[in-house]
Design an enzyme around this catalytic site. Structure first.
Site, short mmCIF file in Angstrom:
data_model
loop_
_atom_site.label_atom_id
_atom_site.label_comp_id
_atom_site.label_asym_id
_atom_site.label_seq_id
_atom_site.Cartn_x
_atom_site.Cartn_y
_atom_site.Cartn_z
N ASP A 58 -1.31 -1.19 -3.48
CA ASP A 58 -2.48 -0.33 -3.63
C ASP A 58 -2.91 -0.25 -5.09
OD1 ASP A 58 -2.40 0.25 -0.91
OD2 ASP A 58 -1.13 2.02 -1.20
N TYR A 127 11.04 -1.68 -2.74
CA TYR A 127 10.22 -0.92 -3.66
C TYR A 127 11.09 0.11 -4.39
CZ TYR A 127 5.64 -2.45 -1.87
OH TYR A 127 4.52 -3.17 -1.53
#
Length: 327
Positions: A58, A127
């Site tokens: 994003d 992540y």
């Protein structure tokens, strides 16, 4: 032929990975560079140099190691060679590295093995979300990669929440599905940890504990003296991440906003603003509501993408394309 391209980027200057008209994106910048170095007009519809990525990040999210693939005709690739006496793939790597901006780093370019698909062949993505909470002053050098929080987080209770996410679940409370997709994902690992306060030697003044374990005797002695001197001078140089709170999560894939929304929910629990029962209900009832929105993007980094052995790439890609269920 299909090429695998590995890269990293500082997401602060991009509106995410995916190409968008009029916006600076990672995909857009890299594809523009590819068109330049391979001398393909940007509006060439016969051979669009389109990247397929392992995980779309994003706006503002970083990547230490992102993976994508590119299908290209061999004569087009050969244009990269020019005066260089190197294979075409190496020529592409050199020219692309030179043409990319400073906030994108090229790790490598190689011919992809048969059956490789950067997105669908991946086994898992890792992540990490980094926070400087009340016990750690925010280092200005890390301001673009760390989220600052005044409160001191309760890490044990956050890990009680994180363990609920492990396994196959519908993460509809924390994510939105792609068109025709689901929010069912399998989380393999999820843990909150505070990075120990260590100096640049790992543990000043103690040879083995300082990480001096894989060097010859001469180097071992130099490193040992350096560590001792760092202590004797009355101060130590801390490692850059010392004291940070880090959330590491590994899953087969992630739905849109899933990681940042899970982080936000865990942080609310860690600040004692929400209870573990509240978190458990969010896991049991996959419905979005205001208190499970995403946290700031700056603290999130895609760290790693794992793939199976070459012989299993095609099978993996075929199986992951199937619509997911909880069965």
């Amino acid at each position: 032929m299909r090429l695998r391209i590995d890269l990293a980027y500082d997401g602060g200057g991009f509106h995410g990975w995916a190409k968008q008209p009029g916006l600076r994106t990672v995909q857009g910048v890299v594809e523009t560079a590819l068109h330049t170095v391979m001398r393909v007009p940007a509006d060439d519809t016969d051979e669009p140099l389109r990247l397929v990525v392992a995980g779309r990040t994003d706006t503002g999210v970083h990547a230490a190691h992102q993976v994508c693939h590119l299908d290209v005709e061999e004569p087009t690739l050969d244009r990269c060679v020019g005066h260089m006496q190197v294979p075409a793939v190496e020529a592409l790597r050199r020219r692309l590295s030179h043409d990319l901006p400073d906030d994108i780093a090229l790790h490598g370019v190689q011919v992809a093995p048969d059956g490789f698909d950067a997105r669908f062949s991946a086994l898992e993505r890792t992540y990490v979300y980094r926070i400087a909470d009340g016990t750690r002053s925010a280092d200005p050098r890390m301001r673009g990669f760390v989220w600052k929080l005044e409160d001191t987080l309760d890490i044990p209770i956050m890990n009680e929440a994180a363990v609920m996410t492990i396994g196959l679940h519908d993460f509809g409370s924390f994510a939105t599905p792609n068109p025709g997709g689901t929010t069912i994902r399998e989380v393999k690992q999820a843990i909150w940890q505070r990075v120990p306060m260590t100096d640049m030697f790992g543990n000043a003044g103690n040879g083995e504990e300082a990480g001096i374990v894989a060097c010859d005797e001469t180097q071992r002695g130099v490193s040992k003296r350096n560590a001792d001197n760092a202590t004797n001078m009355g101060y130590t140089v801390p490692s850059l991440e010392s004291g940070l709170v880090c959330f590491t999560i590994v899953a087969d894939a992630f739905a849109h906003n899933m990681v940042r929304s899970l982080v936000n929910a865990c942080v609310q629990v860690g600040r004692h603003r929400k209870s573990l029962d509240w978190f458990a209900r969010k896991m049991a009832e996959p419905v979005r509501e205001g208190s499970t929105g995403p946290i700031a993007a700056c603290g999130l980094t895609l760290e790693h993408v794992a793939y199976p052995p070459d012989t299993e790439l095609a099978t993996r890609a075929q199986s992951i394309r199937a619509r997911r269920t909880l069965d």
